[in-house]
Design a protein around this motif. Sequence first.
Motif, PDB file in Angstrom:
ATOM      1  N   ALA A 221       0.824  -1.216   0.000  1.00  0.00           N
ATOM      2  CA  ALA A 221       0.000   0.000   0.000  1.00  0.00           C
ATOM      3  C   ALA A 221       0.852   1.258   0.000  1.00  0.00           C
ATOM      4  O   ALA A 221       0.471   2.283  -0.575  1.00  0.00           O
ATOM      5  CB  ALA A 221      -0.939  -0.010   1.202  1.00  0.00           C
ATOM      6  N   HIS A 222       2.023   1.206   0.644  1.00  0.00           N
ATOM      7  CA  HIS A 222       2.897   2.387   0.730  1.00  0.00           C
ATOM      8  C   HIS A 222       4.329   1.982   0.375  1.00  0.00           C
ATOM      9  O   HIS A 222       5.239   1.998   1.210  1.00  0.00           O
ATOM     10  CB  HIS A 222       2.841   3.000   2.127  1.00  0.00           C
ATOM     11  CG  HIS A 222       1.491   3.564   2.468  1.00  0.00           C
ATOM     12  ND1 HIS A 222       1.036   4.760   1.959  1.00  0.00           N
ATOM     13  CD2 HIS A 222       0.494   3.076   3.240  1.00  0.00           C
ATOM     14  CE1 HIS A 222      -0.184   4.997   2.406  1.00  0.00           C
ATOM     15  NE2 HIS A 222      -0.545   3.987   3.192  1.00  0.00           N
ATOM     16  N   ALA A 223       4.497   1.602  -0.887  1.00  0.00           N
ATOM     17  CA  ALA A 223       5.818   1.165  -1.336  1.00  0.00           C
ATOM     18  C   ALA A 223       6.811   2.318  -1.464  1.00  0.00           C
ATOM     19  O   ALA A 223       8.022   2.091  -1.546  1.00  0.00           O
ATOM     20  CB  ALA A 223       5.688   0.451  -2.673  1.00  0.00           C
ATOM     21  N   ASP A 224       6.297   3.562  -1.458  1.00  0.00           N
ATOM     22  CA  ASP A 224       7.166   4.713  -1.708  1.00  0.00           C
ATOM     23  C   ASP A 224       7.451   5.535  -0.442  1.00  0.00           C
ATOM     24  O   ASP A 224       7.601   6.755  -0.490  1.00  0.00           O
ATOM     25  CB  ASP A 224       6.538   5.617  -2.771  1.00  0.00           C
ATOM     26  CG  ASP A 224       5.128   6.063  -2.377  1.00  0.00           C
ATOM     27  OD1 ASP A 224       4.604   5.553  -1.362  1.00  0.00           O
ATOM     28  OD2 ASP A 224       4.569   6.914  -3.092  1.00  0.00           O
ATOM     29  N   LEU A 225       7.539   4.900   0.722  1.00  0.00           N
ATOM     30  CA  LEU A 225       7.840   5.619   1.960  1.00  0.00           C
ATOM     31  C   LEU A 225       9.189   6.327   1.867  1.00  0.00           C
ATOM     32  O   LEU A 225      10.099   5.880   1.145  1.00  0.00           O
ATOM     33  CB  LEU A 225       7.852   4.641   3.136  1.00  0.00           C
ATOM     34  CG  LEU A 225       6.482   4.053   3.563  1.00  0.00           C
ATOM     35  CD1 LEU A 225       6.696   3.013   4.646  1.00  0.00           C
ATOM     36  CD2 LEU A 225       5.543   5.157   4.018  1.00  0.00           C
ATOM     37  N   ALA A 226       9.308   7.408   2.613  1.00  0.00           N
ATOM     38  CA  ALA A 226      10.555   8.187   2.623  1.00  0.00           C
ATOM     39  C   ALA A 226      11.732   7.318   3.055  1.00  0.00           C
ATOM     40  O   ALA A 226      11.583   6.370   3.837  1.00  0.00           O
ATOM     41  CB  ALA A 226      10.408   9.370   3.579  1.00  0.00           C
ATOM     42  N   ARG A 227      12.911   7.700   2.557  1.00  0.00           N
ATOM     43  CA  ARG A 227      14.164   7.020   2.868  1.00  0.00           C
ATOM     44  C   ARG A 227      14.093   5.511   2.557  1.00  0.00           C
ATOM     45  O   ARG A 227      14.643   4.675   3.251  1.00  0.00           O
ATOM     46  CB  ARG A 227      14.578   7.248   4.323  1.00  0.00           C
ATOM     47  CG  ARG A 227      14.960   8.734   4.608  1.00  0.00           C
ATOM     48  CD  ARG A 227      15.305   8.948   6.060  1.00  0.00           C
ATOM     49  NE  ARG A 227      14.132   8.775   6.924  1.00  0.00           N
ATOM     50  CZ  ARG A 227      13.205   9.705   7.113  1.00  0.00           C
ATOM     51  NH1 ARG A 227      13.300  10.881   6.490  1.00  0.00           N
ATOM     52  NH2 ARG A 227      12.175   9.497   7.911  1.00  0.00           N
ATOM     53  N   SER A 228      13.361   5.196   1.465  1.00  0.00           N
ATOM     54  CA  SER A 228      13.259   3.819   0.951  1.00  0.00           C
ATOM     55  C   SER A 228      12.735   2.826   1.982  1.00  0.00           C
ATOM     56  O   SER A 228      13.001   1.617   1.901  1.00  0.00           O
ATOM     57  CB  SER A 228      14.633   3.337   0.442  1.00  0.00           C
ATOM     58  OG  SER A 228      15.124   4.191  -0.574  1.00  0.00           O
ATOM     59  N   ALA A 229      11.951   3.312   2.931  1.00  0.00           N
ATOM     60  CA  ALA A 229      11.463   2.427   3.985  1.00  0.00           C
ATOM     61  C   ALA A 229      10.451   1.392   3.474  1.00  0.00           C
ATOM     62  O   ALA A 229      10.185   0.396   4.151  1.00  0.00           O
ATOM     63  CB  ALA A 229      10.824   3.249   5.104  1.00  0.00           C
ATOM     64  N   GLY A 230       9.899   1.643   2.274  1.00  0.00           N
ATOM     65  CA  GLY A 230       8.943   0.680   1.734  1.00  0.00           C
ATOM     66  C   GLY A 230       9.567  -0.399   0.878  1.00  0.00           C
ATOM     67  O   GLY A 230       8.884  -1.340   0.467  1.00  0.00           O
TER      68      GLY A 230
ATOM     69  N   PRO B 207      11.754  -2.925   1.578  1.00  0.00           N
ATOM     70  CA  PRO B 207      11.694  -4.313   2.057  1.00  0.00           C
ATOM     71  C   PRO B 207      10.344  -4.980   1.799  1.00  0.00           C
ATOM     72  O   PRO B 207      10.290  -6.146   1.409  1.00  0.00           O
ATOM     73  CB  PRO B 207      11.968  -4.174   3.559  1.00  0.00           C
ATOM     74  CG  PRO B 207      12.805  -2.944   3.660  1.00  0.00           C
ATOM     75  CD  PRO B 207      12.243  -2.013   2.635  1.00  0.00           C
ATOM     76  N   ALA B 208       9.250  -4.252   1.990  1.00  0.00           N
ATOM     77  CA  ALA B 208       7.933  -4.828   1.726  1.00  0.00           C
ATOM     78  C   ALA B 208       7.748  -5.103   0.241  1.00  0.00           C
ATOM     79  O   ALA B 208       7.176  -6.134  -0.160  1.00  0.00           O
ATOM     80  CB  ALA B 208       6.843  -3.898   2.227  1.00  0.00           C
ATOM     81  N   LEU B 209       8.240  -4.179  -0.592  1.00  0.00           N
ATOM     82  CA  LEU B 209       8.138  -4.368  -2.033  1.00  0.00           C
ATOM     83  C   LEU B 209       8.899  -5.614  -2.475  1.00  0.00           C
ATOM     84  O   LEU B 209       8.400  -6.428  -3.259  1.00  0.00           O
ATOM     85  CB  LEU B 209       8.689  -3.135  -2.751  1.00  0.00           C
ATOM     86  CG  LEU B 209       8.565  -3.115  -4.281  1.00  0.00           C
ATOM     87  CD1 LEU B 209       7.101  -3.126  -4.692  1.00  0.00           C
ATOM     88  CD2 LEU B 209       9.277  -1.897  -4.855  1.00  0.00           C
ATOM     89  N   LEU B 210      10.107  -5.780  -1.936  1.00  0.00           N
ATOM     90  CA  LEU B 210      10.915  -6.951  -2.277  1.00  0.00           C
ATOM     91  C   LEU B 210      10.264  -8.235  -1.778  1.00  0.00           C
ATOM     92  O   LEU B 210      10.307  -9.273  -2.451  1.00  0.00           O
ATOM     93  CB  LEU B 210      12.324  -6.810  -1.705  1.00  0.00           C
ATOM     94  CG  LEU B 210      13.180  -5.690  -2.306  1.00  0.00           C
ATOM     95  CD1 LEU B 210      14.518  -5.611  -1.584  1.00  0.00           C
ATOM     96  CD2 LEU B 210      13.391  -5.912  -3.794  1.00  0.00           C
ATOM     97  N   ALA B 211       9.656  -8.169  -0.600  1.00  0.00           N
ATOM     98  CA  ALA B 211       8.975  -9.346  -0.058  1.00  0.00           C
ATOM     99  C   ALA B 211       7.826  -9.774  -0.961  1.00  0.00           C
ATOM    100  O   ALA B 211       7.616 -10.973  -1.213  1.00  0.00           O
ATOM    101  CB  ALA B 211       8.463  -9.065   1.351  1.00  0.00           C
TER     102      ALA B 211
END
Length: 505
Positions: free
Chosen positions: A21-30, A32-36
């Motif tokens: 839902a939020h793959a574009d969080l600041a400082r690339s925080a999203g 890991p979820a995208l890769l998962a």
Amino acid sequence: MASPAAPQSQVPYPVRALTPAHADLARSAGVPALLANEDYVEALARVVYYWGYPAVDGFGRTNMWEIMKEKPGTMLGLLPGAPMNTTGCLADYMSPSQRWVVTPNNDTIYGAGFANLAVEPAVVQTPTDAPQGHYWTIQIVDIFTNVIHQLGSASATPGGKFLLVGPDWKGEKPEGFLDVLRMPTNTAGVFPRSFAARTPEAKATAVAVLDQIGMYPLSKDRPGPHRIDCHAAARNAVYPPGVTAQMIAGDPDASRPQWVNPKTFWDDLEKMLAANPTVGPSDAAMAGQARTLIALRKTDPGYKALLDRAALAADAALHASSTYVQVGVDAGNSWQRQEGAGRWGTDWFSRAQATVIYIYVNDYREATYFIRGTDAKGSLLDGRHVYTMTFPKEALPPMDRTRGGFWSLTMYDKDYFMLPNPPNGRTNIGTVNLDANELRFAPDGALTLTLSREQPTNAEARANWLPAPEGQFALIVRAYVPTQQILDGAYKLPDVIREAKNGAP
């Protein structure tokens, strides 16, 4: 991943859920979820590839309908073929030079056909005049190669007519039919076989039985038995556009298909599912997963690349594992066996492996298959060596001859095809040779078979010789109508021993 090209409202929820839902969080925080999510999709794609491989293969073979659209005959002059909802048949063993069907047998005369039960039901006819103890069968599989019905002498199937129907058919058994055979998918494969010993008389009997069995459209049904002329079908040689008899004679691989192409797998899988919207209970959940991945591939170019790459990787892994050296579990003395063959359930990987090395295997209770690609010491079988296989006295494979049972050992090259021109005419050895009194037993009652490229000089070894090709080869023992000793694993085949010297024993 790039954003889906289609509006979100038009994308099914299971597809949308595969993007965080939020793959574009600041400082690339999203990230890991995208890769998962990508890892999950890739893993699922590989499983779906193994699951769908047999169905894509089988659906590709329905091109028979276009090649043989006029009437039953022989495709390329070598293989039985027929129009939709019809079986064709041969009038002799399948030619060892054919390169369309891996690991066929040379114990039975074949028939074959594919049904589209969404168009109309088909009539499956069984023989009313088969000699007592003569082996015959009609193997009926769904699009995934699961054996759904196995009619024949082994199960004492009565002679007459059965109605083959698809999953959406509603109705009552018609007058004059023995039963209704229901299929979980619209596409079905129907494969008659009739046992044939080597003599002209035995082959004539086999064809006479095969002339009574097969499939034809319900719309062509008439009162009484339908006569099938296998000799006429065998004479009707048909070639695909651009292929000639001369081309096949010069290069047997000239028209050898690639039934499953990983580069087009997802498109081909979609076509198969469109033709078979309903599948059996063991395949239903994966069909839903497959549709999700197909939709995902269409909505996101990044996921399209990932899925296409996953198909290539899965195909390479499947073929690396699908050899006579690796498939199956230990069945004693270095032989291997797929214990649930034909009745796959959710064993999708074994089913895919079987599609690669011996597609359309019978229900294991009808015919048990033992395979190997190594000798007793674990070295690859190779024609430059001489091997022996010794059955002790009264230790030949135990078959139920009263129901037509027989066994054979067949030789295949590294690509799992028979030798086209074996020097003694044998592509296999077994019951047919025993019945013809061709084999020589030792004084103690043992039977030693010799497997080699060069003809043995010893008279007994020569009588019991199964020729091998140059280079690597593989073996299969077919045990048709096996007794309980085979089914429960109590019976063990003898090992394959490499002789100490490179030459005849």
